[in-house]
Design an enzyme around this catalytic site. Structure first.
Site, short mmCIF file in Angstrom:
data_model
loop_
_atom_site.label_atom_id
_atom_site.label_comp_id
_atom_site.label_asym_id
_atom_site.label_seq_id
_atom_site.Cartn_x
_atom_site.Cartn_y
_atom_site.Cartn_z
N HIS A 171 0.85 -1.19 0.00
CA HIS A 171 0.00 0.00 0.00
C HIS A 171 0.89 1.25 0.00
O HIS A 171 1.96 1.24 0.62
CB HIS A 171 -0.91 -0.01 1.24
CG HIS A 171 -1.97 1.04 1.19
ND1 HIS A 171 -1.71 2.35 1.51
CD2 HIS A 171 -3.27 0.99 0.84
CE1 HIS A 171 -2.83 3.06 1.36
NE2 HIS A 171 -3.80 2.24 0.95
N GLU B 52 -3.78 2.28 -7.25
CA GLU B 52 -4.12 3.35 -6.31
C GLU B 52 -3.10 4.47 -6.44
O GLU B 52 -2.07 4.46 -5.74
CB GLU B 52 -4.04 2.84 -4.87
CG GLU B 52 -5.11 1.90 -4.45
CD GLU B 52 -5.36 2.00 -2.94
OE1 GLU B 52 -6.52 2.18 -2.57
OE2 GLU B 52 -4.41 1.93 -2.15
P1 PGA Z 1 -9.54 6.23 0.62
O1 PGA Z 1 -8.36 5.18 0.88
O2 PGA Z 1 -10.68 5.46 0.00
O3 PGA Z 1 -9.87 6.78 1.98
O4 PGA Z 1 -8.98 7.28 -0.31
C1 PGA Z 1 -8.10 4.16 -0.04
C2 PGA Z 1 -6.86 3.42 0.35
O5 PGA Z 1 -5.92 4.04 0.89
O6 PGA Z 1 -6.77 2.19 0.14
#
Ligand code: PGA
Length: 253
Positions: free
Chosen positions: A95, A165
């Site tokens: 992540h 992401e």
């Molecule tokens: P968020 O976080 O939906 O609060 O932007 C997503 C993540 O960090 O996996």
């Protein structure tokens, strides 16, 4: 057709066991809806048992991280066999918040292998930190994918999932999430990188999810136009109502 995938990344929330119980109680009300999807909940480790007990009928357990350490004695580490014994089926790996703490793609690739060895599917997070007009972020993404999956055979990579992401889109307001059209381009790019590495058939079998400021107002468009198989949701997974609305968007794709 495989079910759409919805992963709740609770990060370090809620802040008490009582709040966890209250959230799970609310989520359970919509268990028939969640059963129509592949729902995973990644709670803080201290809440694994509560989630396993209360959400086991409509969601699978996920870990927010996994260790790359081999069997041994490590004070403070929750090892993968322990995660497995709780029923953890999926682990978020790499992540951006962990990468920001110094986790390299090399370590990510070790974690991916450790997860696979334990029979836990790794959800490998990739994404550029910033975007630029001359497309250099695509090169960053290509290297990150290549390095994070380094050493995996064609066969083992079929058990991997990718979460795209972009760090710049995480933790923002819904209007600052990645526009669905741009997301679709990134997804095509990721598929091309995977195809170059593993061939088309294998690449097509790897689910790509999107994460970053998903909420009920943008989830539908992201699913319809973004070319993804599911969503990784942070803040909006902590409220039963918004999680339910996102789940409905996945079904209406
Ligand atoms: P968020 O976080 O939906 O609060 O932007 C997503 C993540 O960090 O996996």
């Amino acid at each position: 057709m495989a079910k759409p995938i919805l992963v709740a990344n609770w990060k370090n929330h809620p802040s008490s066991q009582d709040e966890v119980h209250a959230l799970l109680k609310d989520l359970i009300r919509k268990k028939l809806l969640y059963k129509r999807l592949s729902v995973f909940i990644a709670p803080p480790l201290a809440y694994l048992e509560s989630v396993a007990d209360r959400a086991g009928k409509f969601a699978q357990l996920a870990a927010q991280d996994i260790t790359e350490l081999p069997k041994g004695t490590y004070t403070g580490v929750v090892t993968n066999d322990i995660l497995k014994s709780f029923g953890v089926k999926l682990a978020i790996v790499g992540h951006s918040e962990r990468r920001a703490l110094g986790e390299s793609s090399l370590v990510v690739s070790e974690k991916v292998k450790a997860a696979l060895k334990s029979g836990i599917a790794p959800l490998v997070c990739v994404g550029e930190k910033t975007r630029d007009t001359d497309g250099e972020h695509f090169e960053f993404l290509r290297m990150q994918i290549k390095e994070s999956l380094a050493g995996l055979s064609k066969q083992s990579v079929t058990s991997v999932l990718i979460a795209y992401e972009p760090s710049w889109a995480i933790g923002k307001s819904a209007k600052d999430a990645m526009p669905a059209g741009e997301l679709a381009q990134s997804v095509i790019f990721i598929k091309k990188v995977l195809t170059d590495l593993y061939g088309r058939k294998v690449a097509e079998s790897i689910p790509i999810l999107y994460g970053g400021s998903v909420d009920p107002s943008n989830a539908g468009e992201i699913m319809r136009e973004g070319g993804v198989k599911g969503l990784l949701v942070g803040r909006a997974s902590l409220k039963a109502k918004s999680f339910e609305e996102i789940a409905l968007s996945l079904l209406q794709k």
